[in-house]
Design a protein around this motif. Structure first.
Motif, PDB file in Angstrom:
ATOM      1  N   TYR A 259     -23.810  24.733  44.102  1.00 34.31           N
ATOM      2  CA  TYR A 259     -23.238  23.618  43.341  1.00 34.31           C
ATOM      3  C   TYR A 259     -24.204  22.433  43.320  1.00 34.31           C
ATOM      4  O   TYR A 259     -24.471  21.844  42.261  1.00 34.31           O
ATOM      5  N   THR A 260     -24.722  22.087  44.489  1.00 35.39           N
ATOM      6  CA  THR A 260     -25.621  20.931  44.579  1.00 35.39           C
ATOM      7  C   THR A 260     -26.862  21.143  43.724  1.00 35.39           C
ATOM      8  O   THR A 260     -27.321  20.236  43.029  1.00 35.39           O
ATOM      9  N   GLU A 261     -27.380  22.355  43.756  1.00 40.82           N
ATOM     10  CA  GLU A 261     -28.559  22.675  42.944  1.00 40.82           C
ATOM     11  C   GLU A 261     -28.232  22.544  41.455  1.00 40.82           C
ATOM     12  O   GLU A 261     -29.023  22.006  40.674  1.00 40.82           O
ATOM     13  N   GLN A 262     -27.059  23.018  41.072  1.00 46.09           N
ATOM     14  CA  GLN A 262     -26.665  22.930  39.652  1.00 46.09           C
ATOM     15  C   GLN A 262     -26.493  21.471  39.221  1.00 46.09           C
ATOM     16  O   GLN A 262     -26.839  21.094  38.104  1.00 46.09           O
TER      17      GLN A 262
ATOM     18  N   GLU B  57     -31.803  16.333  36.471  1.00 50.73           N
ATOM     19  CA  GLU B  57     -33.215  16.397  36.090  1.00 50.73           C
ATOM     20  C   GLU B  57     -33.371  16.696  34.587  1.00 50.73           C
ATOM     21  O   GLU B  57     -34.213  16.103  33.916  1.00 50.73           O
ATOM     22  N   ALA B  58     -32.532  17.579  34.095  1.00 53.30           N
ATOM     23  CA  ALA B  58     -32.662  17.989  32.687  1.00 53.30           C
ATOM     24  C   ALA B  58     -32.424  16.831  31.723  1.00 53.30           C
ATOM     25  O   ALA B  58     -32.983  16.806  30.629  1.00 53.30           O
TER      26      ALA B  58
ATOM     27  N   ASP C 202     -19.979  14.107  38.777  1.00 54.44           N
ATOM     28  CA  ASP C 202     -20.806  14.075  39.989  1.00 54.44           C
ATOM     29  C   ASP C 202     -22.208  13.535  39.683  1.00 54.44           C
ATOM     30  O   ASP C 202     -22.766  12.746  40.454  1.00 54.44           O
ATOM     31  N   VAL C 203     -22.757  13.944  38.565  1.00 48.73           N
ATOM     32  CA  VAL C 203     -24.080  13.452  38.158  1.00 48.73           C
ATOM     33  C   VAL C 203     -24.023  11.949  37.922  1.00 48.73           C
ATOM     34  O   VAL C 203     -24.883  11.191  38.381  1.00 48.73           O
TER      35      VAL C 203
END
Lengths: 118, 266
Positions: B62-65, B71-72, B93-94
Motif C-alpha cells: 500500500y505504501t509503495e502504491q 511521484e507520478a 492519503d497522497v
C-alpha cells in the motif's frame, strides 16, 4: 492433526513461561494469560481424547470447564478453540503480529468469503 | 512502473484532473466513458504499477502504491485527484502526505470506515454465486493476473448497475489488472479510517460521488464516511459501485461543476 495440536500445546506452554501478568484486551476486558493457556491445553486434550477414543464430545466434556462453557460437538470445539487462541494472542499483545502473518498468501482463506476488491 | 498518461488536453493553463482507479489492482480503463463529457480541464489517467506493463517484479505494498502516485503526479500542478473506491483512499492519503500541487479531490464510492468495509463483505457474501466462489478458489490456488481478472469479471453484478453489468463484465475482462497489487495492498487499504479525521484538519475542496444502486456500498453507508471527512456529497441516480462507468454523463457533470466552481484557469 493430532501432532499439530501437540506442537501447538508445546509452543503455547513455552511461550507462556514467565508471562504472569494481566493485560487489557481491546474489547474483552482483562484477559488472563494463564487462564487462556489452561483453556487451550484443556481443549487440546479434549480433542485428543475424542480422536483417540472415537467417542462424542459429550463423553469427555467434563475435562473442559471454562466459565460454564460446554463443548458438545466439533463446532463447539472449533469456536471455543479459536476464541481462546485469539484471546491468548491478545493477552500476549501479539495482535499486530497476527495482522502481519494473516496477510501471507497461505492464510488468504482465513478471511471468510473474499471479494476481488473495491 | 506507475505512470500518468494525458488522455484529453484543454490548455496548458487548465486544471489537471488525474483519475485514479480502484482495486487495488485495476487499471484506469473504467474511466474511458467519462472522457467524452469532461470539459474545461486536462484529463490524465493514472496507471498503477503493474497495470500498464504487467505485474512482474516490484513492490506493490500500500505504501509503495501511495508513493508511486505521489511521484507520478509530481510534475503536474493545479491537480484535482479523483479516485474510484480504493483509488479515493489513495488520493486522500497522497493529499495528506504532500498537498503542494493538489488543490482538490474527488472520491467516487470510496469506503474508509470499518463499517463501510463490513458492508462490502456482508453484501458480497450474501449474494455470492457458486460460479464466483469457484473463480475465487481458482485465484486462491493460482493467483495470477488472469485468474484475478476472471474472478473480478465474474463478480460484475455486485459492482455495476443491473442494466450495465454485462458491459462492466466486458470492461473488466479487458482490464490489464495487477493481481500482485491486489494481494499486497488490499488489507492495509481497509484500515484507513483515520484518514478522515486527518482530512478534517487539512481543509480543501472535496467532493464525494456515490451510486444510488451500489450493491456493496449503499449511499447511506458512504454518506457517513463522506460527512466524517467533510466532503460535499452527491448521489448519482441509477449508478452502481462503478459510478462513473454506469453513469458517465451524470458523473462528468458533477466533476465539471465541481472543478469549474473551484476556479479553473482554462
Amino acid at each position: 492433526m493430532k501432532n499439530l495440536f501437540r506442537s501447538l500445546a508445546v509452543v503455547l506452554a513455552v511461550g507462556a513461561m514467565g508471562q504472569t501478568f494481566y493485560v487489557y484486551a481491546q474489547e474483552a476486558g482483562i484477559i488472563s494469560i494463564e487462564k487462556e493457556e489452561q483453556a487451550l491445553m484443556d481443549l487440546i486434550e479434549l480433542k485428543r481424547q475424542v480422536d483417540v477414543n472415537g467417542e462424542p464430545y459429550t463423553i469427555f466434556n467434563d475435562s473442559f470447564k471454562d466459565d460454564g462453557e460446554e463443548i458438545l460437538n466439533e463446532e463447539d470445539f472449533k469456536e471455543s478453540f479459536t476464541t481462546h487462541a485469539l484471546r491468548y494472542i491478545q493477552a500476549i499483545e501479539a495482535e499486530e503480529t497476527l495482522r502481519e502473518v494473516i496477510q501471507r498468501p497461505e492464510f488468504r482463506n482465513l478471511y471468510g468469503r473474499d471479494n476481488p476488491g473495491i | 512502473m506507475a505512470k500518468v498518461v494525458l488522455k484529453k488536453q484543454t490548455s496548458q493553463l487548465a486544471d489537471n484532473l488525474v483519475l485514479v482507479p480502484g482495486g487495488p489492482g485495476l487499471s484506469p480503463l473504467s474511466f474511458e466513458p467519462l472522457l467524452a463529457s469532461l470539459e474545461g480541464m486536462n484529463v490524465y489517467f493514472y496507471y498503477p504499477t503493474g497495470t500498464y506493463e504487467g505485474s512482474d517484479g516490484g513492490n506493490f505494498s500500500y505504501t509503495e502504491q501511495r508513493d508511486d502516485l505521489l511521484e507520478a503526479i509530481s510534475s503536474l500542478t493545479n491537480i484535482t485527484l479523483c479516485g474510484h473506491s480504493f483509488g479515493g483512499i489513495l488520493a486522500v492519503d497522497v493529499f495528506l502526505n504532500d498537498s503542494s500541487n493538489i488543490d482538490s479531490f474527488i472520491c467516487i464510492a470510496s469506503p474508509f470506515s470499518q463499517a463501510a468495509f463490513e458492508s462490502v463483505n456482508e453484501r458480497f457474501s450474501e449474494h455470492e454465486t457458486n460460479e464466483q466462489k469457484t473463480k475465487a478458489e481458482s485465484f486462491q490456488d493460482d493467483p495470477t493476473d488472469n485468474t484475478y481478472r476472471e474472478w473480478f469479471a465474474s463478480c460484475a453484478p455486485h459492482y455495476f448497475a443491473y442494466n450495465n453489468a454485462k458491459q462492466g463484465e466486458k470492461m473488466l475482462f479487458s482490464d490489464k489488472v495487477s493481481s500482485k497489487a491486489f494481494i499486497e495492498a488490499r488489507e492495509e487499504a481497509s484500515q484507513k479510517e483515520n484518514l478522515l479525521e486527518k482530512l478534517q484538519q487539512k481543509p480543501c475542496k472535496k467532493l464525494f460521488l456515490a451510486g444510488e444502486k451500489d450493491n456493496l456500498l449503499p449511499p447511506e453507508v458512504l454518506r457517513k464516511d463522506s460527512k466524517h471527512g467533510d466532503f460535499e456529497f452527491k448521489m448519482i441516480e441509477g449508478a452502481g459501485h462503478f459510478v462513473h462507468f454506469d453513469c458517465p454523463q451524470a458523473s462528468a457533470e458533477q466533476i465539471n461543476n465541481f472543478i469549474s466552481k473551484k476556479g479553473g484557469k482554462s
